[in-house]
Design an enzyme around this catalytic site. Sequence first.
Site, PDB file in Angstrom:
ATOM      1  N   ASP A   1     -11.493  -8.147   9.357  1.00  0.00           N
ATOM      2  CA  ASP A   1     -11.306  -9.723   9.787  1.00  0.00           C
ATOM      3  C   ASP A   1     -12.631 -10.152  10.329  1.00  0.00           C
ATOM      4  O   ASP A   1     -13.862 -11.075  10.217  1.00  0.00           O
ATOM      5  CB  ASP A   1     -10.294 -10.676  10.529  1.00  0.00           C
ATOM      6  CG  ASP A   1      -9.370  -9.531  11.505  1.00  0.00           C
ATOM      7  OD1 ASP A   1     -10.601  -8.952  11.805  1.00  0.00           O
ATOM      8  OD2 ASP A   1      -8.990 -10.286  12.164  1.00  0.00           O
TER       9      ASP A   1
ATOM     10  N   ASP B   1       0.719  -1.371  -0.381  1.00  0.00           N
ATOM     11  CA  ASP B   1      -0.298   0.242   0.335  1.00  0.00           C
ATOM     12  C   ASP B   1       0.616   0.818   0.489  1.00  0.00           C
ATOM     13  O   ASP B   1       0.371   2.347  -0.070  1.00  0.00           O
ATOM     14  CB  ASP B   1      -1.260  -0.070   1.305  1.00  0.00           C
ATOM     15  CG  ASP B   1      -2.113  -0.424   0.459  1.00  0.00           C
ATOM     16  OD1 ASP B   1      -2.260  -0.992  -0.131  1.00  0.00           O
ATOM     17  OD2 ASP B   1      -3.425  -0.892   1.597  1.00  0.00           O
TER      18      ASP B   1
END
Length: 737
Positions: A449, A139
């Site tokens: 998650d 990123d």
Amino acid sequence: MDQTSNAPMHLCHVNRLTIFINRTYTVIHSVALSFLLYYRASFFFQDTKTPILPSLIVFAAELLFSLEWLLTQAYRWRPVSRTVFPERLPEDDKLPAIDVFICTADPDLEPTVAVMNTVISAMALDYPPEKLHVYLSDDAGADVTLNGMREAWTFAKRWIPFCKRYKIKRRSPKAYFSAAEDENEDGDFGGTDFVQERQIVQEKYEVFKERVREYARHGDTGSSKRGDHSAVIEVIQESSSNHAFEENEAKNMPLLVYVSREKRPSHAHHFKAGAINVLLRVSGVISNSPFILGLDCDTNCNDPSSARQAMCFHLDPKLSPTLAFVQFPQKFHNISKKDIYDSQYRSIFKVLWQGLDGLQGPAMCGTGYYIKRLSLYGKSLKADHKDLMELRQSVGPSNEFITSLLGNYNPNMKMAQLAETQQLASCTYEDGTKWGEEAGFLYASVAEDFLTTFASLHCKGWNSVYCNPPRPHFLGRGFTNLNDFLVQGTRWSSAVIDIAISKYCPLIYDLSQISFLQRMCYLLFAISPICQFFSLWCLATIPQLCLVNGISLYPEVSNSYFWIFSFVFLSSISRQLYEVLTTGASLQHWVYEQRIWMMNAVTSHLYGTLDAFIKKFGLREASFSISNKVDDVEQLKRYNAGVFDFQTSSLFLVPLASLVILNMASLFVGIARVIFLGELEKLFIQVFIPFYAVVVNYPIIEGMLLRKDNGRIPPSITLLSATASIIFCVLGSIIFM
């Protein structure tokens, strides 16, 4: 490998003795709690001189603690364990392909050499190399990471054959070469060929490290363009040189792909969830493997057999249709024997996850999971539901990607050279689609998650399993200082409270396909920060304040309800002590867990809850803090010696020090009342509470008054905390008297 006919590839073990103990404890403790709460409620109907306000606050704290305790019984209802038999898997040519997703975001906090060790260890998994594809999401868009990938590919061509030839288990070169030979438990250490080849490979590893560090010293770390750069996708294999030796070594190499998605300041990038969703799309047109291994950039593969063990579940025809993922425990290579910060998360991975495995399964932990790709596409790919227009609205306009969803798709390894992957990794591709809402990982919380497991998987009828083999299959980096622990705790608390106060609240969201006990567990995760910070702040201040003023909040020793309160306390700590000892930890570790739980509750849970509500009211945007993967030598020495390092923000230190000072002062006053006024029977419980708090949190007292090193609590913080405690006592006395 030959698959034994009718022989199961895995077994589920139900420990009936543990279940009996858990359920018996639940019944007995519930009865005692009922009596305790009855005593508190009946107080408001009695004529007493005790002020109502402090009694009401303590009652509210006890109610929240009782609610949290009740929710914890859900995962204790039916704990299970599992055994796998990878030797019963089908032949290699019949195994499904696997894509490995690794995410990194900042080469300054996540050193490139460490990230490349994770990449290399994933490439070296014991799995058919033509069916293994490793993707790294960067990123930061850093040149140092891309160059590091190229160097990793070159070194891996020597490392992987070496590992397979000598059956090396530690597939991270850093872990392997830094361990003593007797710790490796690998290979034939007596042969001359092995010794010579090991020396050659180690020399090449040193060259690899130096080249990567040279890039880090003189190359671009992405700091200048972080958050504003174009997409870059490169299949590293295609850019490698073609020397004859390397070609021969590369024949059995997995595919390695570098992905840096486009990021612009004007577009939300959705942190790690956004990065994983880009990997889902890009990998869909390159390899499109039916299963995905998710890894943090600091999580090395410590045992190469994890993929085969996961396939023991995924290839079970009875379990597979509803199985979304297999979760391995998070374990850490840098845990001290004196794990003062509870960095190993014993209660989660040795108690909680096994309990959830007996229900609908554990949640994803962000790393160490093998997930079925199909499960992440939500409503986009229902059986007999492949309307092209609806697919475009859901997953975007890419024809290649949609084709990959429809099956019978043969990926073209040269797609990385085409504009298609650039489109899939662009910051505008998701506009007007269902990515982050129904497809891929969800965006409503930075705990992507946890949220995705709950809302997209378990609530939609998918299950998960927990595989906890004796040898750790994945090793990450645990916390070695208080600051990192509390910062991460604040981030996690904020993320789960985000879920609790959103449409995804486990109490109300999608009541159809998730079991009642599983929902109780998710509700526990979502509201535990609120329960813990409110209850602990109340019980760490109100009884102490009343003790200073001679106000009794608890039954006298001669009162029969005194034994109810005593039983509830002893039952609670005995239960935790039992779990600590039966999971292989020590009495000392139980003390560590008590201490760090208190610290976490009064700081991280408090600030995390406040942060979540501030974001809810639009006063601040969501953010994502990257855990520091760089070790400080002095902090590491203190951690290994079992000494707290208090080099952290005053926002954390002042509450901790203030509460300890308040409890110390109230303990001295309470002892004085017992000695000079003979109020032991009246105030026994209220004297015991600050005594317990002071004993458990002695390292904070030591950090304030006794230590002189850099890791102590600064005198200015001690003075500020003492002042805050005095002000609280004065104002509290005015209100309660």
